[in-house]
Design a protein around this motif. Structure first.
Motif, mmCIF file in Angstrom:
data_model
loop_
_atom_site.group_PDB
_atom_site.id
_atom_site.type_symbol
_atom_site.label_atom_id
_atom_site.label_comp_id
_atom_site.label_asym_id
_atom_site.label_seq_id
_atom_site.Cartn_x
_atom_site.Cartn_y
_atom_site.Cartn_z
ATOM 1 N N VAL A 131 -41.119 72.637 29.220
ATOM 2 C CA VAL A 131 -40.217 71.489 29.357
ATOM 3 C C VAL A 131 -39.224 71.532 28.193
ATOM 4 N N MET A 156 -40.183 62.123 26.195
ATOM 5 C CA MET A 156 -41.586 61.820 25.957
ATOM 6 C C MET A 156 -41.950 62.309 24.556
ATOM 7 N N GLY A 163 -53.596 65.437 24.447
ATOM 8 C CA GLY A 163 -54.209 65.821 25.709
ATOM 9 C C GLY A 163 -54.844 64.566 26.259
ATOM 10 N N GLY A 164 -54.919 64.498 27.567
ATOM 11 C CA GLY A 164 -55.521 63.322 28.175
ATOM 12 C C GLY A 164 -54.731 62.049 27.956
ATOM 13 N N GLY A 165 -53.441 62.185 27.616
ATOM 14 C CA GLY A 165 -52.563 61.017 27.588
ATOM 15 C C GLY A 165 -52.581 60.217 26.301
ATOM 16 N N MET A 168 -49.130 59.406 23.386
ATOM 17 C CA MET A 168 -48.009 59.805 24.233
ATOM 18 C C MET A 168 -47.155 58.563 24.514
ATOM 19 N N GLU A 200 -40.413 66.066 24.277
ATOM 20 C CA GLU A 200 -40.022 66.795 25.487
ATOM 21 C C GLU A 200 -39.166 65.889 26.360
ATOM 22 N N PHE A 202 -38.521 63.921 29.569
ATOM 23 C CA PHE A 202 -39.497 63.277 30.449
ATOM 24 C C PHE A 202 -39.263 63.720 31.892
ATOM 25 N N PRO A 206 -44.016 63.715 38.138
ATOM 26 C CA PRO A 206 -44.262 65.145 38.341
ATOM 27 C C PRO A 206 -45.532 65.406 39.149
ATOM 28 N N HIS A 208 -48.987 67.615 39.006
ATOM 29 C CA HIS A 208 -49.820 68.380 38.075
ATOM 30 C C HIS A 208 -50.444 69.492 38.901
ATOM 31 N N GLN A 232 -54.581 61.258 40.159
ATOM 32 C CA GLN A 232 -55.185 60.899 38.873
ATOM 33 C C GLN A 232 -55.002 59.416 38.627
ATOM 34 N N HIS A 235 -55.136 59.430 33.646
ATOM 35 C CA HIS A 235 -55.447 60.788 33.200
ATOM 36 C C HIS A 235 -56.845 61.248 33.591
ATOM 37 N N LEU A 277 -46.361 71.219 34.878
ATOM 38 C CA LEU A 277 -45.708 70.058 35.482
ATOM 39 C C LEU A 277 -44.708 70.631 36.466
ATOM 40 N N LEU A 287 -47.423 73.178 30.683
ATOM 41 C CA LEU A 287 -47.805 71.923 30.031
ATOM 42 C C LEU A 287 -48.855 72.183 28.953
ATOM 43 N N GLU A 288 -49.985 72.756 29.373
ATOM 44 C CA GLU A 288 -51.086 73.033 28.447
ATOM 45 C C GLU A 288 -51.889 74.187 29.009
HETATM 46 C C1 MV4 Z 1 -45.466 64.764 30.676
HETATM 47 C C2 MV4 Z 1 -45.034 63.962 31.749
HETATM 48 C C3 MV4 Z 1 -43.690 63.916 32.004
HETATM 49 N N1 MV4 Z 1 -42.827 64.613 31.254
HETATM 50 N N2 MV4 Z 1 -44.559 65.452 29.953
HETATM 51 C C4 MV4 Z 1 -50.050 63.418 30.763
HETATM 52 C C5 MV4 Z 1 -51.232 64.025 30.090
HETATM 53 C C6 MV4 Z 1 -50.698 65.066 29.200
HETATM 54 N N3 MV4 Z 1 -51.557 66.187 29.196
HETATM 55 C C7 MV4 Z 1 -49.350 65.372 29.704
HETATM 56 N N4 MV4 Z 1 -48.955 64.308 30.579
HETATM 57 C C8 MV4 Z 1 -47.690 64.167 31.018
HETATM 58 N N5 MV4 Z 1 -46.762 64.866 30.346
HETATM 59 C C9 MV4 Z 1 -43.276 65.359 30.245
HETATM 60 N N6 MV4 Z 1 -42.406 66.030 29.505
HETATM 61 C C10 MV4 Z 1 -45.984 63.265 32.470
HETATM 62 C C11 MV4 Z 1 -47.320 63.362 32.114
HETATM 63 C C12 MV4 Z 1 -48.215 62.614 32.936
HETATM 64 C C13 MV4 Z 1 -49.127 63.263 33.750
HETATM 65 C C14 MV4 Z 1 -49.243 64.636 33.763
HETATM 66 C C15 MV4 Z 1 -50.141 65.268 34.570
HETATM 67 C C16 MV4 Z 1 -50.952 64.507 35.404
HETATM 68 C C17 MV4 Z 1 -50.871 63.150 35.397
HETATM 69 C C18 MV4 Z 1 -49.972 62.506 34.571
HETATM 70 C C19 MV4 Z 1 -49.893 61.114 34.576
HETATM 71 C C20 MV4 Z 1 -49.006 60.493 33.758
HETATM 72 C C21 MV4 Z 1 -48.162 61.239 32.926
#
Ligand code: MV4
Length: 502
Positions: A131, A156, A163-165, A168, A200, A202, A206, A208, A232, A235, A277, A287-288
């Motif tokens: 991102v 964001m 991790g796990g929100g 954030m 990052e 936003f 998205p 996952h 989800q 998270h 994402l 993402l991770e």
């Molecule tokens: C984000 C995103 C939107 N934009 N990053 C949530 C947990 C963490 N591991 C990363 N997450 C997110 N990162 C950017 N740049 C939205 C989320 C996110 C999310 C991601 C995956 C699954 C569910 C989610 C629920 C809310 C937010």
């Protein structure tokens, strides 16, 4: 040569790992806390060792005690499962130091991926899309403001150790940045003991979507395709499926290649997951990376016909992968539902208790990875997830029908579970159509809220009737019935004081 594995975990995943060990002729050692004496993983193992009190910190998270158990039982290897010590580099290092094989990647890889800023930087170097955002840590709110201006809003702010929100925050404009920067930093500091944050762009609503990969010690890396994990709540994943109904062939291919490139770049050894994402235009971003076996790994196993735990063990044993990328195909469709001892109608509060009666679904295409049994008391000390229901069929629509049927067959009496909530999820039209992203649970909150309607009432009555029948049979089979009326027996089972929960 791995001949005895200590499973440093509990519950369904410990049993899952031991099943593969059994099939491979490998002996198993369970570790358990005082709250887990009667747990299924203890009964399943060839040997078992109590490692401390109920508190995870003094048992399943205690490196010294687990190492001591592994040495005492002469285990060649340790499988960490998921959660607990599975992504703890220090634990992996200690295992190596003691001459015990850690079934997982190197401690260095775990550290690189555990730190989100270093993971991002590594992926940029590997040519994997990330991102748009910062490459390093942010020093101040002023720097944050400048960077946000360059990236464009919304942004964001994320904790590097997150991790796990946790840690954030979203900022929709410059006026929100100083406050959100501070909030993310403070939360990161108190949760992870490290206040490092980065920024990052936003990505709105998205998907996952993650890719399973396997890498061996000889430089071979393959991917085992995708899992859609967008259902989800806060998270916590509830339903996962493979293949993702959102991906087209071209995006799937590009993401698979990116996942393999990512793993190859870090010399990944073992089973791992690259999380992406994916935005509404199917742009995908790293993402991770999770350096462990994941809860939702069974949907990949079902679709690819591969036992991931067996491959983890063979890889740890130094064996080269026995297949190439071209040999791996996605066959049919698989869905997993996470069964939790939670009251979905009362804020998802944990609801542990005694499993009084248990009827598990059976039949074609149904798999249960669970550790509960009739008479088992779910301890209050651990995660509320008590098992997983996995179905497989030739097409997505048939897999949904099968999941619907299996959820209907599943009866857990004695405590509140999320089975009713899961039944409602798979009946949501957008889920059936495969049109959902990470906003699904929120967007369908009204539909998913419990309605005391005909169906639930009828089912409650049927279960009560079945239980009464069971009690009356007990009554008939007891010779001494003079002083035990039906009512007192009803009480004896704890059903007289409004404790019957379905
Ligand atoms: C984000 C995103 C939107 N934009 N990053 C949530 C947990 C963490 N591991 C990363 N997450 C997110 N990162 C950017 N740049 C939205 C989320 C996110 C999310 C991601 C995956 C699954 C569910 C989610 C629920 C809310 C937010």
């Amino acid at each position: 040569m791995i001949r005895k594995v200590l499973v440093a975990n509990r519950g369904e995943i410990a049993v899952r790992v031991m099943r593969s060990c059994y099939e491979m002729g490998i002996r198993t050692v369970a570790v358990f806390s005082e709250a887990d004496r009667s747990s299924r993983h203890v009964m399943y193992a060839d040997e078992a060792e109590c490692i401390g009190p109920a508190s995870s910190l003094e048992s399943y998270l205690c490196i010294d005690r687990i190492i001591a158990a592994a040495k005492k039982h002469k285990a060649d290897a340790v499988h960490p499962g998921y959660g607990f010590l599975s992504e703890n580099a220090e634990f992996a290092r200690r295992c190596a130091l003691e001459g015990i094989v850690f079934i997982g990647p190197s401690p260095e890889t775990m550290e690189t991926m555990g730190d989100k800023i270093s993971a991002r930087r590594t992926m940029i170097d590997a040519g994997v899309p990330v991102v748009p955002g910062t490459c390093g840590m942010l020093e101040s709110a002023e720097e944050a403001l400048r960077v946000c201006g360059e990236i464009g809003y919304p942004v964001m702010i994320k904790a590097s150790m997150g991790g796990g929100g946790k840690g954030m925050r979203v900022a929709t404009g410059p006026d929100e940045v100083p406050q959100m920067f501070e909030a993310a930093r403070m939360e990161a500091l108190s949760t992870f003991g490290d206040g490092t944050v980065y920024i990052e762009k936003f990505v709105e609503s998205p998907h996952h979507i993650e890719f399973q990969i396997l890498g061996d010690m000889h430089g071979n890396v393959v991917h085992l395709f995708d899992r859609e994990c967008s259902v989800q709540r806060r998270h916590q994943k509830l339903v996962e499926e493979s293949p993702s109904p959102f991906l087209d062939a071209a995006t799937r291919k590009a993401m698979g290649e990116a996942a393999v490139a990512a793993a190859k770049y870090v010399g990944y050894v073992g089973a791992g997951t690259i999380e992406f994402l994916v935005d509404r235009n199917r742009n995908f971003y790293f993402l991770e990376m999770n350096t462990r076996l994941q809860v939702e790994h069974p949907v990949t196993e079902e679709v690819c016909g591969i036992d991931l735990v067996k491959h983890q063990i063979r890889i740890a044993d130094g064996e080269p992968l026995s297949f190439r990328q071209e040999d791996i195909r996605q066959r049919g469709h698989s869905i997993e539902c996470r069964i939790c001892a939670e009251d979905a109608d009362n804020g998802f509060r944990p609801s542990p208790g005694l499993v009084r009666q248990l009827l598990e679904p059976q039949g074609k295409g149904v798999r249960i990875d669970a550790s509960i049994y009739q008479g088992y008391e779910i301890p209050v000390h651990y995660d509320p997830m008590i098992g997983k229901l996995i179905v497989h069929s030739s097409r997505r629509e048939y897999a949904i029908e099968r999941m619907r049927r299996a959820l209907y067959e599943y009866k857990i009496i004695g405590l509140t579970t999320n089975l009713g909530y899961l039944r409602r999820i798979i009946d949501v039209p957008d889920f059936k159509k495969g049109c959902y992203d990470t906003s699904f649970i929120e967007a369908n909150a009204d539909r998913l809220a419990a309605r005391k309607g005909y169906h639930t009432d009828a089912e409650d009555i049927a279960v009560i009737a079945a239980y009464m029948d069971y009690l009356m049979n007990c009554e008939e089979n007891t010779s001494d019935t003079a002083d035990s009326s039906a009512l007192s027996r009803w009480r004896a089972f704890g059903l007289g004081k409004g404790v019957l929960r379905i």
